[in-house]
Design a protein around this motif. Sequence first.
Motif, PDB file in Angstrom:
ATOM      1  N   HIS A 193       0.836  -1.204   0.000  1.00 22.96           N
ATOM      2  CA  HIS A 193       0.000   0.000   0.000  1.00 22.96           C
ATOM      3  C   HIS A 193       0.873   1.258   0.000  1.00 22.96           C
ATOM      4  N   LEU A 194       1.942   1.259   0.792  1.00 19.05           N
ATOM      5  CA  LEU A 194       2.854   2.398   0.821  1.00 19.05           C
ATOM      6  C   LEU A 194       3.547   2.577  -0.523  1.00 19.05           C
ATOM      7  N   ASP A 195       3.945   1.461  -1.141  1.00 14.62           N
ATOM      8  CA  ASP A 195       4.607   1.537  -2.439  1.00 14.62           C
ATOM      9  C   ASP A 195       3.689   2.175  -3.479  1.00 14.62           C
ATOM     10  N   SER A 196       2.402   1.845  -3.439  1.00 19.55           N
ATOM     11  CA  SER A 196       1.455   2.420  -4.393  1.00 19.55           C
ATOM     12  C   SER A 196       1.275   3.922  -4.179  1.00 19.55           C
ATOM     13  N   LYS A 197       1.421   4.374  -2.931  1.00 20.10           N
ATOM     14  CA  LYS A 197       1.280   5.805  -2.648  1.00 20.10           C
ATOM     15  C   LYS A 197       2.491   6.608  -3.141  1.00 20.10           C
ATOM     16  N   LEU A 198       3.567   5.894  -3.503  1.00 15.82           N
ATOM     17  CA  LEU A 198       4.776   6.549  -4.009  1.00 15.82           C
ATOM     18  C   LEU A 198       4.915   6.350  -5.514  1.00 15.82           C
ATOM     19  N   ASP A 199       3.793   6.163  -6.177  1.00 14.37           N
ATOM     20  CA  ASP A 199       3.805   6.005  -7.630  1.00 14.37           C
ATOM     21  C   ASP A 199       4.406   7.254  -8.284  1.00 14.37           C
ATOM     22  N   GLY A 200       5.286   7.038  -9.248  1.00 17.83           N
ATOM     23  CA  GLY A 200       5.957   8.147  -9.917  1.00 17.83           C
ATOM     24  C   GLY A 200       7.332   8.451  -9.360  1.00 17.83           C
ATOM     25  N   VAL A 201       7.725   7.768  -8.274  1.00 18.69           N
ATOM     26  CA  VAL A 201       9.046   7.952  -7.675  1.00 18.69           C
ATOM     27  C   VAL A 201      10.012   6.965  -8.322  1.00 18.69           C
ATOM     28  N   SER A 202      11.124   7.430  -8.821  1.00 21.10           N
ATOM     29  CA  SER A 202      12.085   6.561  -9.501  1.00 21.10           C
ATOM     30  C   SER A 202      12.808   5.663  -8.512  1.00 21.10           C
ATOM     31  N   GLU A 203      13.256   4.530  -9.010  1.00 13.84           N
ATOM     32  CA  GLU A 203      13.938   3.553  -8.161  1.00 13.84           C
ATOM     33  C   GLU A 203      15.405   3.919  -7.991  1.00 13.84           C
ATOM     34  N   LEU A 204      15.947   3.538  -6.846  1.00 14.68           N
ATOM     35  CA  LEU A 204      17.379   3.689  -6.606  1.00 14.68           C
ATOM     36  C   LEU A 204      18.095   2.449  -7.110  1.00 14.68           C
ATOM     37  N   ARG A 205      19.183   2.643  -7.807  1.00 20.81           N
ATOM     38  CA  ARG A 205      19.969   1.505  -8.283  1.00 20.81           C
ATOM     39  C   ARG A 205      20.644   0.819  -7.110  1.00 20.81           C
ATOM     40  N   PHE A 206      20.596  -0.523  -7.090  1.00 25.06           N
ATOM     41  CA  PHE A 206      21.175  -1.278  -5.982  1.00 25.06           C
ATOM     42  C   PHE A 206      22.672  -0.981  -5.857  1.00 25.06           C
ATOM     43  N   GLY A 207      23.102  -0.658  -4.652  1.00 22.59           N
ATOM     44  CA  GLY A 207      24.509  -0.362  -4.390  1.00 22.59           C
ATOM     45  C   GLY A 207      24.894   1.082  -4.599  1.00 22.59           C
ATOM     46  N   ALA A 208      23.989   1.879  -5.173  1.00 21.38           N
ATOM     47  CA  ALA A 208      24.307   3.295  -5.403  1.00 21.38           C
ATOM     48  C   ALA A 208      24.244   4.069  -4.093  1.00 21.38           C
ATOM     49  N   SER A 209      24.959   5.186  -4.042  1.00 21.14           N
ATOM     50  CA  SER A 209      24.923   6.035  -2.858  1.00 21.14           C
ATOM     51  C   SER A 209      23.523   6.606  -2.666  1.00 21.14           C
ATOM     52  N   LEU A 210      23.123   6.746  -1.415  1.00 18.55           N
ATOM     53  CA  LEU A 210      21.806   7.300  -1.139  1.00 18.55           C
ATOM     54  C   LEU A 210      21.801   8.785  -1.485  1.00 18.55           C
ATOM     55  N   PRO A 211      20.731   9.279  -2.097  1.00 21.63           N
ATOM     56  CA  PRO A 211      20.674  10.705  -2.438  1.00 21.63           C
ATOM     57  C   PRO A 211      20.679  11.576  -1.192  1.00 21.63           C
ATOM     58  N   ALA A 212      21.290  12.738  -1.304  1.00 21.11           N
ATOM     59  CA  ALA A 212      21.406  13.646  -0.151  1.00 21.11           C
ATOM     60  C   ALA A 212      20.077  14.355   0.096  1.00 21.11           C
ATOM     61  N   TRP A 213      19.757  14.541   1.359  1.00 23.32           N
ATOM     62  CA  TRP A 213      18.588  15.319   1.759  1.00 23.32           C
ATOM     63  C   TRP A 213      18.918  16.011   3.068  1.00 23.32           C
ATOM     64  N   SER A 214      18.171  17.025   3.408  1.00 24.84           N
ATOM     65  CA  SER A 214      18.421  17.751   4.649  1.00 24.84           C
ATOM     66  C   SER A 214      17.118  17.912   5.416  1.00 24.84           C
ATOM     67  N   GLU A 215      17.247  17.901   6.721  1.00 29.95           N
ATOM     68  CA  GLU A 215      16.077  18.022   7.587  1.00 29.95           C
ATOM     69  C   GLU A 215      15.506  19.438   7.497  1.00 29.95           C
ATOM     70  N   SER A 216      14.185  19.537   7.401  1.00 26.51           N
ATOM     71  CA  SER A 216      13.525  20.838   7.308  1.00 26.51           C
ATOM     72  C   SER A 216      12.125  20.738   7.891  1.00 26.51           C
ATOM     73  N   ARG A 217      11.486  21.864   7.971  1.00 21.63           N
ATOM     74  CA  ARG A 217      10.111  21.893   8.476  1.00 21.63           C
ATOM     75  C   ARG A 217       9.191  21.141   7.522  1.00 21.63           C
ATOM     76  N   LEU A 218       9.489  21.167   6.216  1.00 28.47           N
ATOM     77  CA  LEU A 218       8.616  20.543   5.229  1.00 28.47           C
ATOM     78  C   LEU A 218       8.630  19.015   5.314  1.00 28.47           C
ATOM     79  N   ASN A 219       9.802  18.417   5.611  1.00 25.86           N
ATOM     80  CA  ASN A 219       9.869  16.952   5.657  1.00 25.86           C
ATOM     81  C   ASN A 219       9.876  16.402   7.078  1.00 25.86           C
ATOM     82  N   GLU A 220       9.439  17.202   8.036  1.00 29.79           N
ATOM     83  CA  GLU A 220       9.478  16.790   9.436  1.00 29.79           C
ATOM     84  C   GLU A 220       8.709  15.496   9.676  1.00 29.79           C
ATOM     85  N   ARG A 221       7.548  15.337   9.029  1.00 36.68           N
ATOM     86  CA  ARG A 221       6.746  14.129   9.252  1.00 36.68           C
ATOM     87  C   ARG A 221       7.407  12.877   8.665  1.00 36.68           C
ATOM     88  N   TYR A 222       8.386  13.061   7.780  1.00 31.36           N
ATOM     89  CA  TYR A 222       9.087  11.941   7.166  1.00 31.36           C
ATOM     90  C   TYR A 222      10.256  11.420   8.000  1.00 31.36           C
TER      91      TYR A 222
END
Length: 412
Positions: A193-222
């Motif tokens: 069910h969670l995977d379906s809610k992320l429809d349109g999100v591209s897959e990460l290649r296995f073994g690749a470095s994780l993309p950078a992100w920074s903590e903010s008020r917008l992604n606090e719930r994540y």
Amino acid sequence: MFRSIVLDELQSSADPVLLDPEVAAMLRDTGLVTVLPAHGGMWTVLPAGTVGAVQIGDLLVEVKPKQKVGLGRLLFLLGYAGNPGFRPEDVAGIEDTDLFAALGESLARQGLRALECGALNGYVHVEEALRTVRGRIRVGDQMTRRPGMLLPLEVAYDDFTVDIPENRILRAAIRLMMQVPRLSDDVRWKLAHLDSKLDGVSELRFGASLPAWSESRLNERYLPALRLAEIILRNMSAEAGLGTHSVASFVVNMATVFEDFLTTALIEALDTYRGETVGQYPAFLDEAEPNGRSGARVRMLVDIVHTIDREPAMVFDAKYKAASPGGSYPNADHYQMLAYCTALDVSRAWLVYAGPGNPRVRKIRNTEISVVEFPIDLSQTPECLLARVESLAVASFLEWRIRQEIEVHSAS
């Protein structure tokens, strides 16, 4: 029929078990355990210096950390070492009965909370070739890649999209967890069910470095879901249908986990004091030779060094070892600290052990050097662990300041 083998990290013997040769080979390749042939198709399975779990079809093999360090505590150590903003509640409520079931249920729970109001959107910088103008034209790239051509145009623009690093990390962890065999139907449905809610999100290649992100008020719930997802992606692997079996593994080296946690926690604890704290501090044990052959010198990498005015002031070394029945530790650890103190010209070093007990100071004969054995009990709550590291920082800095005052007084 489901089978479970549970081992203690320090276990040195075990009764032989019946394994399929293919399963035995796959189990050995995970690095969690050593698998040695016994007799009559039996195999001896013993810890190999790491902890975690491996699931191959209907066989689950778990190696538990010493001192009854539960899964929640292990995940806290892993999370804090990678991000000092990691909070205990990010992995709160995880049961320790089955590592994969606990990880799957926790990821599903945190993911549902993160996506309760829908997937997060954000701006992503895009550079691509289009037949229409969007954003700005990258004139330099256009002239270099397509000299004399009007179309397509090399453009750059900011796209407001669901395909942002936070969603890519979360979806990658969800899809990896969905490959784990023997998850409950309820957990598997939640993950799908969670995977379906992320429809349109591209897959990460296995073994690749994780993309950078920074903590903010917008992604606090994540945040809780993201931090757990990163732990899963960095330490777990799952392959559906490898040979005739499905394999999932979550394997970590506790010595590395403890060193990384202590380094991060000490950097945070000593941040308010003078100087700078550095992990893997480079140094040499010997003097440079007159002919300049620097490659022949004895090189050292000290776990943690706090420098003041660019000079080593405090030395720490993390040791994930068990004490002897009498409460003592290997002599070689003290020889190592003596070498560090001598080469770095400090008079006190701190041997930080993962275990219960009280600090003990050992004065080295015929020198001004002392080695402090400073245990940290990993079975304590995260708050107590961080408080213990804080007390180590306070004690080490206070000792350095007293020593400096004594030297100034002696000189005058």
